[in-house]
Structures are given as C-alpha cells and as structure tokens.
Design a protein around this motif. Structure first.
Motif, PDB file in Angstrom:
ATOM      1  N   LEU A  62      29.798  15.742   7.254  1.00  0.00           N
ATOM      2  CA  LEU A  62      30.789  15.424   8.276  1.00  0.00           C
ATOM      3  C   LEU A  62      32.045  14.790   7.674  1.00  0.00           C
ATOM      4  O   LEU A  62      33.162  15.067   8.120  1.00  0.00           O
ATOM      5  N   GLY A  63      31.860  13.922   6.670  1.00  0.00           N
ATOM      6  CA  GLY A  63      33.018  13.304   6.031  1.00  0.00           C
ATOM      7  C   GLY A  63      33.823  14.299   5.217  1.00  0.00           C
ATOM      8  O   GLY A  63      35.055  14.378   5.328  1.00  0.00           O
ATOM      9  N   GLY A  64      33.132  15.067   4.388  1.00  0.00           N
ATOM     10  CA  GLY A  64      33.827  16.116   3.645  1.00  0.00           C
ATOM     11  C   GLY A  64      34.366  17.187   4.573  1.00  0.00           C
ATOM     12  O   GLY A  64      35.410  17.797   4.306  1.00  0.00           O
ATOM     13  N   GLY A  65      33.668  17.399   5.681  1.00  0.00           N
ATOM     14  CA  GLY A  65      34.119  18.396   6.638  1.00  0.00           C
ATOM     15  C   GLY A  65      35.463  18.055   7.248  1.00  0.00           C
ATOM     16  O   GLY A  65      36.318  18.928   7.427  1.00  0.00           O
ATOM     17  N   VAL A  66      35.689  16.778   7.566  1.00  0.00           N
ATOM     18  CA  VAL A  66      36.990  16.421   8.133  1.00  0.00           C
ATOM     19  C   VAL A  66      38.085  16.545   7.079  1.00  0.00           C
ATOM     20  O   VAL A  66      39.221  16.936   7.387  1.00  0.00           O
ATOM     21  N   TRP A  78      45.952  11.368   8.222  1.00  0.00           N
ATOM     22  CA  TRP A  78      45.070  10.327   7.704  1.00  0.00           C
ATOM     23  C   TRP A  78      44.206   9.685   8.785  1.00  0.00           C
ATOM     24  O   TRP A  78      43.055   9.346   8.556  1.00  0.00           O
ATOM     25  N   VAL A  79      44.758   9.510   9.972  1.00  0.00           N
ATOM     26  CA  VAL A  79      43.982   8.903  11.050  1.00  0.00           C
ATOM     27  C   VAL A  79      42.768   9.767  11.388  1.00  0.00           C
ATOM     28  O   VAL A  79      41.664   9.252  11.612  1.00  0.00           O
ATOM     29  N   ALA A  80      42.955  11.077  11.421  1.00  0.00           N
ATOM     30  CA  ALA A  80      41.828  11.976  11.672  1.00  0.00           C
ATOM     31  C   ALA A  80      40.768  11.829  10.592  1.00  0.00           C
ATOM     32  O   ALA A  80      39.564  11.817  10.883  1.00  0.00           O
ATOM     33  N   ILE A  81      41.195  11.689   9.340  1.00  0.00           N
ATOM     34  CA  ILE A  81      40.237  11.546   8.241  1.00  0.00           C
ATOM     35  C   ILE A  81      39.463  10.237   8.366  1.00  0.00           C
ATOM     36  O   ILE A  81      38.236  10.205   8.219  1.00  0.00           O
ATOM     37  N   VAL A 105      29.501  21.760   3.189  1.00  0.00           N
ATOM     38  CA  VAL A 105      30.930  21.820   3.518  1.00  0.00           C
ATOM     39  C   VAL A 105      31.529  23.128   3.009  1.00  0.00           C
ATOM     40  O   VAL A 105      32.279  23.815   3.722  1.00  0.00           O
ATOM     41  N   TRP A 106      31.210  23.483   1.784  1.00  0.00           N
ATOM     42  CA  TRP A 106      31.703  24.738   1.202  1.00  0.00           C
ATOM     43  C   TRP A 106      31.241  25.940   2.024  1.00  0.00           C
ATOM     44  O   TRP A 106      32.035  26.841   2.320  1.00  0.00           O
ATOM     45  N   ALA A 107      29.975  25.947   2.427  1.00  0.00           N
ATOM     46  CA  ALA A 107      29.459  27.068   3.208  1.00  0.00           C
ATOM     47  C   ALA A 107      30.143  27.147   4.572  1.00  0.00           C
ATOM     48  O   ALA A 107      30.478  28.233   5.057  1.00  0.00           O
ATOM     49  N   THR A 108      30.365  25.994   5.200  1.00  0.00           N
ATOM     50  CA  THR A 108      30.988  25.956   6.525  1.00  0.00           C
ATOM     51  C   THR A 108      32.425  26.462   6.482  1.00  0.00           C
ATOM     52  O   THR A 108      32.872  27.178   7.384  1.00  0.00           O
ATOM     53  N   TYR A 109      33.151  26.088   5.443  1.00  0.00           N
ATOM     54  CA  TYR A 109      34.569  26.427   5.331  1.00  0.00           C
ATOM     55  C   TYR A 109      34.822  27.506   4.277  1.00  0.00           C
ATOM     56  O   TYR A 109      35.915  27.570   3.725  1.00  0.00           O
ATOM     57  N   GLY A 152      40.364  17.157  -3.331  1.00  0.00           N
ATOM     58  CA  GLY A 152      40.382  16.116  -2.324  1.00  0.00           C
ATOM     59  C   GLY A 152      39.428  16.349  -1.168  1.00  0.00           C
ATOM     60  O   GLY A 152      39.093  15.412  -0.442  1.00  0.00           O
ATOM     61  N   VAL A 153      38.976  17.574  -0.980  1.00  0.00           N
ATOM     62  CA  VAL A 153      37.949  17.845   0.022  1.00  0.00           C
ATOM     63  C   VAL A 153      36.622  17.242  -0.426  1.00  0.00           C
ATOM     64  O   VAL A 153      35.821  16.785   0.396  1.00  0.00           O
ATOM     65  N   PHE A 154      36.399  17.223  -1.725  1.00  0.00           N
ATOM     66  CA  PHE A 154      35.118  16.807  -2.279  1.00  0.00           C
ATOM     67  C   PHE A 154      35.096  15.356  -2.725  1.00  0.00           C
ATOM     68  O   PHE A 154      34.086  14.664  -2.552  1.00  0.00           O
TER      69      PHE A 154
END
Length: 265
Positions: free
Chosen positions: A20-24, A40-43, A103-107, A146-148
C-alpha cells in the motif's frame, strides 16, 4: 507468542505495508496512473493508511512491529525477547520484498509506459535540466527508484542520517508510550490508529529532506527488488545511499528505547 506467529504476522503485515505504501508512490509517480502528480500529501496519507491496515492485520498475530526499529525499541524496553529479534527482522525483510514485487505486478503496465517514455528518459539522462550532465551533481537515481525506496533531496550523509534518526525516535517513542497490546509487545487497536497518524505527521513535518524511510526494511527490501526486477531503462538502485535509511532508523529505534527506559518507565 510462537515463532510461526511472528513469521506469519510480520511477513504478511510488512508485505501489506509496502504494497500500500509503495502503491501510493507508484500511483503518484508513474505515467498512465490516474493519481499521477497527486503530490506529497497523498503520499503521506497513503503511507499512514498503509500502516493502519497492516497493523490491524498483524496486531493480533505478531504484535505488528512491521519495522526493525520498532522491534529494537521494544527489545530495549524489555517487551520483546532478544531471542525473537532475528526472526522479526528476517520476516519483516521478506515481507517488504514481497510487497515490492506486488507493487510491480499491480502497476506493471504503468511501469512499462513510464520507463519507455522519451520525455522520462531524457529527463533522467543526466543530472541537470533537460538531461544535461552536471559534473558537480551526484548521480541521479533511476526514474522509478522512488517508487521502491527513499532518497535525499540534498545529498549530505550527516544531515540525511540525523534526519532519519530524529524521525524514527518520534515514531518509536510514540509506539512505546501508548497504544500497545495487552502483552505490551506490539501495537494494540488504539496504538495502530495513533501510529498511523504519527506516520502521516512525520511525513508532513520531517519527510521533506529524505523521504522518511523510518523503517530499514521498508527501504532495503524494495531496493533489492528494484535491483532484480526486469524493468527497462530502470537506472541504478543508489546503493551508495542505501546504508542511511537502514542505519538511521536502527539508531533511532535504539535511542527511543533508551529514552523510554529513562523518562517514561
């Protein structure tokens, strides 16, 4: 608490945390994502809700440490046996790696679109504006690192380390002083909610310099996955910086445990 409880709870809980964190981070970063540039607020809120979800999932099984810094702080407090610490840490690292793969699989499609986009590649071809190389600048991280994992806005090892230490002390002290479960060895229901808001607060207030890892496996596990995944044009994994989001939170967790014993026990 049995070894199997620790392994199952920490592996699943940390996997959900990083998913969920990497997903955002992926949602905000990647092209063809509906949430791209949400900011940044969304993150920060995404990571807060990630902590909340993972803590509720794992709290009744393993105590929902989900973070080696928390485990170290609880061990210094005397709430977690030191003999259990290696299993907690190994389970958390495994869970973080699983979460990063998810996260990689989802995106998957968004990663492919982002990493094959000419504008993205041009922007990351060098260190300066529009891809021009600035010989005085530190090498850029890969376009999706930065995603990871985290990285500093100003690369200063001492400042970056101190930032991670300070932020982690706040996190672990908050966990140690309120909202623990009945056994005192992990997050209870109230503690999960309080901790989620603390994580949002840390992100908003202290996350600007480094991206607030405040959790060694949240950074190291996904960074390892980034280095292994077959992502086109992914760039480097910035291993020269990788020790800071590991050492800083571990030091911060130990300091928080010591402060708790001195000031709050």
């Amino acid at each position: 608490m049995s070894s199997s409880d620790i392994f199952i709870g920490e592996t699943i809980g940390t996997a959900v945390l990083v998913l969920l964190g990497g997903g955002v981070c992926a949602a905000v970063t990647l092209k063809r994502s509906k949430a791209q540039n949400a900011g940044w607020v969304a993150i920060t809120f995404g990571w807060g809700f990630a902590v909340l979800t993972a803590a509720y999932l794992a709290g009744g099984v393993s105590g929902a440490h989900l973070n080696p810094a928390v485990t170290i702080g609880l061990a210094i407090k005397g709430a977690t046996p030191w003999s259990d610490v290696p299993l907690y840490l190994a389970s958390q690292l495994l869970g973080a790696m699983i979460g990063a793969v998810l996260v990689w699989a989802t995106y998957y499609g968004q990663f492919q679109a982002h990493l094959t986009d000419p504008a993205v590649l041009a922007a990351h071809a060098g260190n300066g504006e529009e891809g021009m190389v600035d010989p005085k600048a530190a090498p850029k991280a890969g376009p999706v690192l930065g995603v990871f994992s985290t990285g500093p806005e100003i690369r200063n090892a001492a400042q970056n380390l101190i930032t991670e230490i300070i932020a982690t002390v706040v996190l672990v002290l908050a966990i140690l002083t309120e909202g623990l479960n009945d056994g005192g060895n992990g997050l209870g229901t109230l503690g999960a909610m309080v901790t989620a808001f603390v994580v949002v607060g840390i992100g908003l207030s202290l996350g600007g310099p480094t991206g607030y890892a405040i959790n060694p496996v949240r950074d190291l596990g996904p960074r390892i996955v980034h280095s292994l995944l077959p992502l086109p044009n992914k760039g480097g994994s910035d291993w020269t910086y990788a020790w800071i989001p590991v050492a800083g939170p571990l030091i911060g967790g130990a300091i928080a445990g010591g402060l708790y014993n001195i000031a709050f026990k």
